[in-house]
Design a protein around this motif. Structure first.
Motif, PDB file in Angstrom:
ATOM      1  N   PRO A 262       0.832  -1.202   0.000  1.00  0.00           N
ATOM      2  CA  PRO A 262       0.000   0.000   0.000  1.00  0.00           C
ATOM      3  C   PRO A 262       0.878   1.269   0.000  1.00  0.00           C
ATOM      4  CG  PRO A 262      -0.752  -1.563   1.647  1.00  0.00           C
ATOM      5  CD  PRO A 262       0.579  -2.050   1.153  1.00  0.00           C
ATOM      6  N   ARG A 263       0.556   2.214  -0.855  1.00  0.00           N
ATOM      7  CA  ARG A 263       1.377   3.425  -0.996  1.00  0.00           C
ATOM      8  C   ARG A 263       1.512   4.203   0.305  1.00  0.00           C
ATOM      9  NH1 ARG A 263      -1.950   3.595  -5.310  1.00  0.00           N
ATOM     10  NH2 ARG A 263      -0.982   2.906  -7.227  1.00  0.00           N
ATOM     11  N   GLU A 264       0.408   4.472   0.972  1.00  0.00           N
ATOM     12  CA  GLU A 264       0.461   5.281   2.192  1.00  0.00           C
ATOM     13  C   GLU A 264       1.184   4.543   3.323  1.00  0.00           C
ATOM     14  OE1 GLU A 264      -0.312   8.534   2.499  1.00  0.00           O
ATOM     15  OE2 GLU A 264      -0.608   8.357   0.331  1.00  0.00           O
ATOM     16  N   TYR A 265       0.992   3.249   3.407  1.00  0.00           N
ATOM     17  CA  TYR A 265       1.686   2.448   4.406  1.00  0.00           C
ATOM     18  C   TYR A 265       3.193   2.519   4.174  1.00  0.00           C
ATOM     19  CZ  TYR A 265       2.693  -1.730   7.270  1.00  0.00           C
ATOM     20  OH  TYR A 265       3.181  -2.611   8.208  1.00  0.00           O
ATOM     21  N   LYS A 266       3.591   2.463   2.923  1.00  0.00           N
ATOM     22  CA  LYS A 266       5.009   2.569   2.587  1.00  0.00           C
ATOM     23  C   LYS A 266       5.562   3.922   3.017  1.00  0.00           C
ATOM     24  CE  LYS A 266       8.227   2.124  -1.266  1.00  0.00           C
ATOM     25  NZ  LYS A 266       8.354   1.729  -2.682  1.00  0.00           N
ATOM     26  N   ARG A 267       4.801   4.976   2.783  1.00  0.00           N
ATOM     27  CA  ARG A 267       5.250   6.317   3.215  1.00  0.00           C
ATOM     28  C   ARG A 267       5.458   6.375   4.720  1.00  0.00           C
ATOM     29  NH1 ARG A 267       2.259  11.237   0.336  1.00  0.00           N
ATOM     30  NH2 ARG A 267       2.489  11.885   2.476  1.00  0.00           N
ATOM     31  N   VAL A 268       4.558   5.774   5.462  1.00  0.00           N
ATOM     32  CA  VAL A 268       4.668   5.762   6.923  1.00  0.00           C
ATOM     33  C   VAL A 268       5.901   4.973   7.353  1.00  0.00           C
ATOM     34  CG1 VAL A 268       3.595   4.889   9.042  1.00  0.00           C
ATOM     35  CG2 VAL A 268       2.228   6.160   7.376  1.00  0.00           C
ATOM     36  N   LEU A 269       6.111   3.799   6.761  1.00  0.00           N
ATOM     37  CA  LEU A 269       7.281   2.986   7.114  1.00  0.00           C
ATOM     38  C   LEU A 269       8.584   3.717   6.796  1.00  0.00           C
ATOM     39  CD1 LEU A 269       6.158  -0.564   5.924  1.00  0.00           C
ATOM     40  CD2 LEU A 269       6.217   0.330   8.265  1.00  0.00           C
ATOM     41  N   LEU A 270       8.637   4.388   5.655  1.00  0.00           N
ATOM     42  CA  LEU A 270       9.836   5.152   5.296  1.00  0.00           C
ATOM     43  C   LEU A 270      10.057   6.319   6.257  1.00  0.00           C
ATOM     44  CD1 LEU A 270       9.517   5.157   1.394  1.00  0.00           C
ATOM     45  CD2 LEU A 270      11.178   3.891   2.789  1.00  0.00           C
ATOM     46  N   ALA A 271       8.983   6.983   6.679  1.00  0.00           N
ATOM     47  CA  ALA A 271       9.105   8.088   7.638  1.00  0.00           C
ATOM     48  C   ALA A 271       9.594   7.585   8.991  1.00  0.00           C
ATOM     49  CB  ALA A 271       7.766   8.805   7.787  1.00  0.00           C
ATOM     50  N   GLN A 272       9.091   6.423   9.418  1.00  0.00           N
ATOM     51  CA  GLN A 272       9.555   5.837  10.676  1.00  0.00           C
ATOM     52  C   GLN A 272      11.040   5.505  10.606  1.00  0.00           C
ATOM     53  OE1 GLN A 272       6.845   2.511  11.012  1.00  0.00           O
ATOM     54  NE2 GLN A 272       5.942   3.393  12.851  1.00  0.00           N
TER      55      GLN A 272
END
Length: 161
Positions: A131-141
């Motif tokens: 999922p695109r948004e999930y990936k963004r969150v994981l990268l931010a973490q």
């Protein structure tokens, strides 16, 4: 596994429609799914060692699915509104091989056994549904961990930006 929040499940054989719908934390390995697999999934992991039906990953906002693209047609069965298809990273490769090995040990699956025996060439045929948004969150973490900043602020910036 409708709405599952935790645990592990290993199914030898193909399952029906709507497998792992609203999964929010369980890990599952199966040998094929019907229509609408991983629909509205928000967490957990799903490994599919065979074909899928249509509309895979519709509304999938979290978690990760790994699908062995047996017939080269998986991309045409995915609802790409919220997800991307990716190749396995080294970390993914290790996680997926471990799950397939557990599946083989627990179920005696010949499908899993064949994949393990030919892992070098078979791993290339496994697609990661992210999922695109999930990936963004994981990268931010991950960036926050590296930078020593507040991971919550990083996540809020990733989802609001």
């Amino acid at each position: 596994l409708y709405g599952a929040t935790s645990g592990r499940a290993f199914f030898r054989g193909r399952v029906g429609e709507r497998f792992c719908v609203r999964n929010s934390g369980a890990t599952a390995v199966v040998e094929g799914v019907g229509d609408h697999g991983c629909e509205y999934m928000t967490g957990g992991r799903a490994v599919v060692l065979g074909t899928t039906g249509r509309n895979f990953a519709a509304g999938m906002s979290g978690g990760i699915a790994y699908v062995y693209d047996v017939d080269g047609q998986f991309a045409s069965r995915v609802n790409r509104e919220m997800v991307e298809l990716e190749s396995l990273t080294d970390d993914d490769n290790s996680e997926v091989l471990d799950l397939i090995t557990q599946h083989h040990e627990l179920t005696g699956s010949p499908v899993a056994g064949a994949l393990i025996d030919s892992w070098g060439s078979m791993a290339e045929k496994i697609l990661k549904v992210m999922p695109r948004e999930y990936k963004r969150v994981l990268l931010a973490q991950e960036a926050a961990r590296r930078d020593g900043t507040d991971p919550i602020e990083a996540i809020m910036g990733a989802t609001n930006g």
